[in-house]
Design a protein around this motif. Structure first.
Motif, short mmCIF file in Angstrom:
data_model
loop_
_atom_site.label_atom_id
_atom_site.label_comp_id
_atom_site.label_asym_id
_atom_site.label_seq_id
_atom_site.Cartn_x
_atom_site.Cartn_y
_atom_site.Cartn_z
N LEU A 139 0.82 -1.21 0.00
CA LEU A 139 0.00 0.00 0.00
C LEU A 139 0.85 1.26 0.00
O LEU A 139 0.51 2.25 -0.65
CB LEU A 139 -0.95 0.00 1.20
CG LEU A 139 -2.01 -1.10 1.19
CD1 LEU A 139 -2.85 -1.03 2.46
CD2 LEU A 139 -2.87 -1.03 -0.05
N GLU A 140 1.96 1.22 0.73
CA GLU A 140 2.85 2.38 0.73
C GLU A 140 3.43 2.60 -0.67
O GLU A 140 3.46 3.73 -1.17
CB GLU A 140 3.99 2.18 1.73
CG GLU A 140 4.97 3.34 1.74
CD GLU A 140 6.14 3.11 2.66
OE1 GLU A 140 6.41 3.97 3.51
OE2 GLU A 140 6.79 2.05 2.53
N ASP A 145 -2.60 9.08 -2.85
CA ASP A 145 -3.44 10.13 -2.26
C ASP A 145 -3.26 10.32 -0.76
O ASP A 145 -4.09 10.94 -0.11
CB ASP A 145 -4.91 9.86 -2.58
CG ASP A 145 -5.20 9.99 -4.06
OD1 ASP A 145 -4.61 10.86 -4.70
OD2 ASP A 145 -6.01 9.19 -4.58
N GLY A 146 -2.19 9.78 -0.18
CA GLY A 146 -1.90 10.07 1.21
C GLY A 146 -2.49 9.09 2.20
O GLY A 146 -2.95 8.00 1.87
N ILE A 147 -2.51 9.55 3.46
CA ILE A 147 -2.85 8.68 4.58
C ILE A 147 -4.29 8.17 4.52
O ILE A 147 -4.57 7.04 4.90
CB ILE A 147 -2.55 9.37 5.94
CG1 ILE A 147 -2.62 8.38 7.10
CG2 ILE A 147 -3.44 10.58 6.16
CD1 ILE A 147 -1.57 7.31 7.08
N GLY A 148 -5.21 8.99 4.03
CA GLY A 148 -6.61 8.54 3.93
C GLY A 148 -6.75 7.33 3.04
O GLY A 148 -7.45 6.36 3.39
N ALA A 152 -7.81 3.56 4.30
CA ALA A 152 -8.99 2.96 3.69
C ALA A 152 -8.66 1.62 3.05
O ALA A 152 -9.47 0.68 3.09
CB ALA A 152 -9.59 3.91 2.66
N ARG A 153 -7.47 1.51 2.49
CA ARG A 153 -7.10 0.26 1.82
C ARG A 153 -6.63 -0.81 2.81
O ARG A 153 -6.66 -1.99 2.49
CB ARG A 153 -6.06 0.55 0.74
CG ARG A 153 -6.69 1.37 -0.41
CD ARG A 153 -5.72 1.71 -1.51
NE ARG A 153 -5.26 0.49 -2.18
CZ ARG A 153 -4.13 0.42 -2.86
NH1 ARG A 153 -3.34 1.47 -2.96
NH2 ARG A 153 -3.77 -0.71 -3.44
N LYS A 154 -6.22 -0.41 4.02
CA LYS A 154 -5.87 -1.39 5.07
C LYS A 154 -7.12 -1.91 5.77
O LYS A 154 -7.13 -3.03 6.28
CB LYS A 154 -4.99 -0.74 6.15
CG LYS A 154 -3.56 -0.66 5.86
CD LYS A 154 -2.71 -0.29 7.07
CE LYS A 154 -3.37 0.50 8.16
NZ LYS A 154 -2.48 0.84 9.27
#
Length: 167
Positions: A139-140, A145-148, A152-154
């Motif tokens: 995911l990183e 699009d940043g932390i959001g 959301a993907r985690k």
């Protein structure tokens, strides 16, 4: 937009950083404080993580919020939006890099058991810990699009793990 910090290998200093922060934060919650826990990935030995210390405070009630917010500001924290009813959030950045997150939950709030339960599963299940670490690194690497987006993907992974514990 970048994440708040980069994922790094587990650092055995993270529990010590939590312990130091616990001592700094506790006085601001006085008699309402029931427990302070180290949660999140930095609380799981061997797990790569964003080097952001997650602190969970369990409180008997939310009161004197203006005073508590002022106290937390003296420690370098900024109050974020409440994550849900009874779940307050603070963050601390140093030179533009997130270093700490504090979750303040009313006793009995569902997030308490969720955070502690997921942490404990990761601590005891090597295969689960490895799968979660691989997901986080993927995911990183693909984040745009940043932390959001990252959170959301985690979430589906965490939801699936926690739902399987309820069954």
């Amino acid at each position: 937009m970048a994440l708040t910090s980069k994922i790094s290998l587990y650092n055995p200093q993270w529990p010590l950083a939590f312990a130091a922060e616990r001592e700094r934060i506790a006085p601001g919650f006085a008699d309402d404080l029931l427990a302070i826990h180290h949660v999140g990935s930095t609380a799981v030995p061997g797990l790569a993580a964003k080097p952001e210390i997650d602190v969970l405070l369990v409180v008997a009630r939310h009161r004197d919020e203006v005073l508590r917010e002022a106290f937390m500001a003296t420690l370098g924290y900024v109050r974020g939006s409440d994550l849900s009813v009874g779940h307050q959030f603070y963050r601390r950045d140093v030179q533009g890099v997130r270093t700490h997150k504090v979750h303040v939950c009313l006793v009995g709030h569902g997030q308490i058991q969720r955070m502690l339960g997921f942490r404990d599963l990761l601590r005891t299940d090597v295969e689960l810990r490895q799968r979660y670490q691989e997901l986080k690194l993927q995911l990183e690497a693909s984040n745009r699009d940043g932390i959001g987006e990252y959170l959301a993907r985690k979430a589906p992974f965490i939801d699936g793990v926690m739902d399987s514990q309820q069954a």
